[in-house]
Motif scaffolding. Structure first.
Motif, PDB file in Angstrom:
ATOM      1  N   UNK A  36       8.030  -4.349  -6.077  1.00  0.00           N
ATOM      2  CA  UNK A  36       7.119  -4.708  -4.987  1.00  0.00           C
ATOM      3  C   UNK A  36       7.685  -4.038  -3.753  1.00  0.00           C
ATOM      4  N   UNK A  37       6.895  -3.135  -3.157  1.00  0.00           N
ATOM      5  CA  UNK A  37       7.379  -2.366  -2.007  1.00  0.00           C
ATOM      6  C   UNK A  37       6.375  -2.402  -0.864  1.00  0.00           C
ATOM      7  N   UNK A  38       6.932  -2.388   0.338  1.00  0.00           N
ATOM      8  CA  UNK A  38       6.132  -2.210   1.543  1.00  0.00           C
ATOM      9  C   UNK A  38       6.266  -0.745   1.942  1.00  0.00           C
ATOM     10  N   UNK A  39       5.147  -0.026   1.928  1.00  0.00           N
ATOM     11  CA  UNK A  39       5.146   1.391   2.302  1.00  0.00           C
ATOM     12  C   UNK A  39       4.588   1.557   3.712  1.00  0.00           C
ATOM     13  N   UNK A  40       5.110   2.533   4.405  1.00  0.00           N
ATOM     14  CA  UNK A  40       4.561   2.977   5.686  1.00  0.00           C
ATOM     15  C   UNK A  40       4.195   4.443   5.517  1.00  0.00           C
ATOM     16  N   UNK A  41       3.033   4.822   6.039  1.00  0.00           N
ATOM     17  CA  UNK A  41       2.659   6.235   5.965  1.00  0.00           C
ATOM     18  C   UNK A  41       1.652   6.595   7.037  1.00  0.00           C
ATOM     19  N   UNK A  42       1.674   7.863   7.396  1.00  0.00           N
ATOM     20  CA  UNK A  42       0.654   8.416   8.287  1.00  0.00           C
ATOM     21  C   UNK A  42       0.154   9.751   7.736  1.00  0.00           C
ATOM     22  N   UNK A  43       0.451  10.024   6.459  1.00  0.00           N
ATOM     23  CA  UNK A  43       0.014  11.255   5.787  1.00  0.00           C
ATOM     24  C   UNK A  43      -0.485  10.931   4.383  1.00  0.00           C
ATOM     25  N   UNK A  44      -1.374  11.766   3.851  1.00  0.00           N
ATOM     26  CA  UNK A  44      -1.890  11.531   2.494  1.00  0.00           C
ATOM     27  C   UNK A  44      -0.800  11.603   1.439  1.00  0.00           C
ATOM     28  N   UNK A  45      -1.048  10.904   0.342  1.00  0.00           N
ATOM     29  CA  UNK A  45      -0.204  11.021  -0.844  1.00  0.00           C
ATOM     30  C   UNK A  45      -0.830  12.096  -1.724  1.00  0.00           C
ATOM     31  N   UNK A  97      -6.151   6.937   7.363  1.00  0.00           N
ATOM     32  CA  UNK A  97      -6.906   7.499   8.487  1.00  0.00           C
ATOM     33  C   UNK A  97      -6.119   7.363   9.783  1.00  0.00           C
ATOM     34  N   UNK A  98      -5.083   6.543   9.751  1.00  0.00           N
ATOM     35  CA  UNK A  98      -4.099   6.402  10.832  1.00  0.00           C
ATOM     36  C   UNK A  98      -2.886   5.752  10.177  1.00  0.00           C
ATOM     37  N   UNK A  99      -1.831   5.541  10.918  1.00  0.00           N
ATOM     38  CA  UNK A  99      -0.644   4.924  10.318  1.00  0.00           C
ATOM     39  C   UNK A  99      -1.042   3.638   9.595  1.00  0.00           C
ATOM     40  N   UNK A 100      -0.483   3.466   8.405  1.00  0.00           N
ATOM     41  CA  UNK A 100      -0.844   2.309   7.585  1.00  0.00           C
ATOM     42  C   UNK A 100       0.402   1.703   6.938  1.00  0.00           C
ATOM     43  N   UNK A 101       0.290   0.415   6.662  1.00  0.00           N
ATOM     44  CA  UNK A 101       1.317  -0.296   5.923  1.00  0.00           C
ATOM     45  C   UNK A 101       0.645  -0.877   4.691  1.00  0.00           C
ATOM     46  N   UNK A 102       1.266  -0.618   3.549  1.00  0.00           N
ATOM     47  CA  UNK A 102       0.633  -0.933   2.274  1.00  0.00           C
ATOM     48  C   UNK A 102       1.636  -1.630   1.372  1.00  0.00           C
ATOM     49  N   UNK A 103       1.215  -2.708   0.754  1.00  0.00           N
ATOM     50  CA  UNK A 103       2.033  -3.393  -0.235  1.00  0.00           C
ATOM     51  C   UNK A 103       1.653  -2.831  -1.602  1.00  0.00           C
ATOM     52  N   UNK A 104       2.634  -2.310  -2.333  1.00  0.00           N
ATOM     53  CA  UNK A 104       2.383  -1.706  -3.639  1.00  0.00           C
ATOM     54  C   UNK A 104       3.207  -2.429  -4.700  1.00  0.00           C
ATOM     55  N   UNK A 105       2.525  -2.845  -5.756  1.00  0.00           N
ATOM     56  CA  UNK A 105       3.160  -3.459  -6.912  1.00  0.00           C
ATOM     57  C   UNK A 105       2.902  -2.542  -8.086  1.00  0.00           C
ATOM     58  N   UNK A 106       3.990  -2.044  -8.701  1.00  0.00           N
ATOM     59  CA  UNK A 106       3.832  -1.100  -9.792  1.00  0.00           C
ATOM     60  C   UNK A 106       5.081  -1.082 -10.673  1.00  0.00           C
ATOM     61  N   UNK A 107       4.977  -0.381 -11.774  1.00  0.00           N
ATOM     62  CA  UNK A 107       6.109  -0.234 -12.683  1.00  0.00           C
ATOM     63  C   UNK A 107       7.239   0.501 -11.991  1.00  0.00           C
TER      64      UNK A 107
END
Length: 111
Positions: A36-45, A97-107
């Motif tokens: 479980x991670x909190x990501x910050x980004x302002x660019x596409x993956x 579309x602007x800086x975002x914070x995203x919670x990601x749950x993955x393997x």
């Protein structure tokens, strides 16, 4: 208590987290084979396919999630509170579309 538990508070204010580069992540928890991670980004993956399911919850910002399937592409606009669920094998990419914070749950070790 391990080092990770000692450095992460029990209350995480997502809006206060900013990475030093796009898609930086603060690992909040890890159990079995899941992170479980909190990501910050302002660019596409990049376009990618996970080796398991993924849950992607937008906490702050606006993200366009692109999904390829059946020879086409679908775009979902995700706003704070919205959750995207990718199945194993789904080809997708996220574009903030602007800086975002995203919670990601993955393997664990998923790209």
């Amino acid at each position: 208590m391990n080092d990770n538990e000692a450095t992460i508070a029990r209350v995480i204010r997502a809006g206060d987290y900013t990475g030093s580069k796009a898609w930086d992540a603060l690992e909040l928890e890890s159990f079995a084979d899941v992170t479980v991670r909190l990501h910050w980004t302002d660019h596409p993956y990049v376009w990618h396919v996970n080796d398991g399911p993924e849950v992607f919850a937008v906490l702050d910002g606006v993200v366009e999630m692109h999904l390829r399937h059946s020879g086409g592409e679908q775009v979902f606009r995700l706003e704070p509170g919205d959750i995207f669920r990718a199945r194993e094998g789904d080809e997708h990419k996220a574009i903030p579309l602007r800086a975002a914070r995203i919670l990601v749950v993955e393997r664990k070790d998923s790209i």
